[in-house]
Scaffold this active site. Structure first.
Site, PDB file in Angstrom:
ATOM      1  N   TYR A 104       0.834  -1.197   0.000  1.00  8.95           N
ATOM      2  CA  TYR A 104       0.000   0.000   0.000  1.00  8.95           C
ATOM      3  C   TYR A 104       0.872   1.252   0.000  1.00  8.95           C
ATOM      4  CZ  TYR A 104      -4.048  -2.897   1.201  1.00  8.95           C
ATOM      5  OH  TYR A 104      -5.047  -3.833   1.188  1.00  8.95           O
ATOM      6  N   TYR A 143      -0.167 -10.193  -0.189  1.00  2.00           N
ATOM      7  CA  TYR A 143       0.882  -9.737   0.726  1.00  2.00           C
ATOM      8  C   TYR A 143       0.779 -10.478   2.065  1.00  2.00           C
ATOM      9  CZ  TYR A 143      -2.960  -6.738   2.429  1.00  2.00           C
ATOM     10  OH  TYR A 143      -4.167  -6.267   2.890  1.00  2.00           O
ATOM     11  N   ARG A 153      -2.710 -12.428   2.606  1.00  2.34           N
ATOM     12  CA  ARG A 153      -4.032 -11.970   2.184  1.00  2.34           C
ATOM     13  C   ARG A 153      -4.247 -12.278   0.717  1.00  2.34           C
ATOM     14  NH1 ARG A 153      -7.665  -8.558   3.684  1.00  2.34           N
ATOM     15  NH2 ARG A 153      -8.828 -10.362   2.959  1.00  2.34           N
ATOM     16  N   HIS A 156      -7.157  -8.473  -3.322  1.00  2.20           N
ATOM     17  CA  HIS A 156      -8.443  -7.846  -3.022  1.00  2.20           C
ATOM     18  C   HIS A 156      -8.373  -6.343  -3.220  1.00  2.20           C
ATOM     19  CE1 HIS A 156      -6.148  -7.513   0.737  1.00  2.20           C
ATOM     20  NE2 HIS A 156      -6.884  -6.453   1.005  1.00  2.20           N
ATOM     21  N   HIS A 158     -10.417  -2.862  -1.581  1.00  2.00           N
ATOM     22  CA  HIS A 158     -11.342  -2.352  -0.566  1.00  2.00           C
ATOM     23  C   HIS A 158     -12.339  -1.384  -1.207  1.00  2.00           C
ATOM     24  CE1 HIS A 158      -8.920  -3.809   2.902  1.00  2.00           C
ATOM     25  NE2 HIS A 158      -7.914  -3.612   2.081  1.00  2.00           N
TER      26      HIS A 158
END
Length: 237
Positions: A104, A143, A153, A156, A158
């Protein structure tokens, strides 16, 4: 008992609980006491209001200052619907995600994967008269997240949806078809109902796909009722 709101309530198994034992941090974050319903005042129901004029109907996250981000370009599109399949117009849809390497663009993410200077991983659009939204982005990477041994994870994105104001917000996650990590993810599997979990997985859509440019995925969001999309706000983390 008649529901005074007139909305069909979802089956509790279709929404994630506050405390998911396999998702470690929920034990520390979920309420320990019964919730207290606070009636909305004029402040919550009247504003501040968002204007579709603030943003274009289509957001392109895949470029920054005219420079292309690294990774596989994709298009994500869909509709926001109510429990009767009617379009929800003028809803603000926000997205945020990791880059193609699984990192991120945020100081809190210290994963050693590389940052992409041409990818911020966030965008905002409003639904049109048909309840439709659309954005172009980069397929995010998986990640590690240290929830349990060898925890990763799934891929995906959000989603955050706003209604008329700040008090009307729902949050969820969109996953990708065929991801082998879904079977091991306690966030995804915190939803007991298998059919509800499937509603979090986007569908590949050839009509959204643009030739020689980007694959397309459809992700429709249902706000209420028995077919509602699972949301983190309705008893999640």
């Amino acid at each position: 008992m008649t529901d005074p709101t007139g909305y069909r309530r979802p089956d509790p198994a279709t929404q994630p609980p506050y405390d998911v034992p396999a998702y470690g941090s929920t034990h520390h974050r979920h309420p320990k006491q019964a919730l207290v319903r606070v009636p909305h005042t004029l402040t919550e129901v009247s504003g501040p209001r968002f204007s579709p004029a603030w943003y274009a109907p289509h957001a392109d996250l895949s470029t920054l200052n005219g420079k292309a981000a690294l990774g596989e370009r994709i298009i994500v599109a869909g509709r926001v619907l109510d429990e009767d399949g009617r379009p929800v117009r003028g809803a603000m849809v926000e997205v945020w995600q990791a880059n193609a390497a699984g990192r991120y663009h945020h100081p809190g993410d210290q994963h050693d994967a590389p940052l992409d200077p041409n990818f911020l991983g966030r965008g905002r659009v409003f639904t049109d008269e048909e309840g439709s939204y659309r954005f172009t982005t980069i397929r995010p990477g998986a990640y590690p997240w240290r929830n349990h041994p060898n925890a990763w994870r799934p891929v995906h994105i959000h989603f955050s949806l706003f209604g008329a104001g700040f008090a009307q917000r729902l949050i969820t996650q969109m996953y990708f078809p065929g991801d082998p990590l879904l079977a091991y993810d306690p966030i995804f599997n915190g939803i007991a109902d298998a059919a509800a979990r499937e509603r979090l997985i986007a569908r590949f859509d050839l009509d959204i796909t643009e030739p020689e440019w980007a694959l397309g995925y459809r992700f429709d969001i249902v706000l209420r009722g028995r077919e509602a999309t699972p949301f983190e706000n309705d008893g999640a983390h």
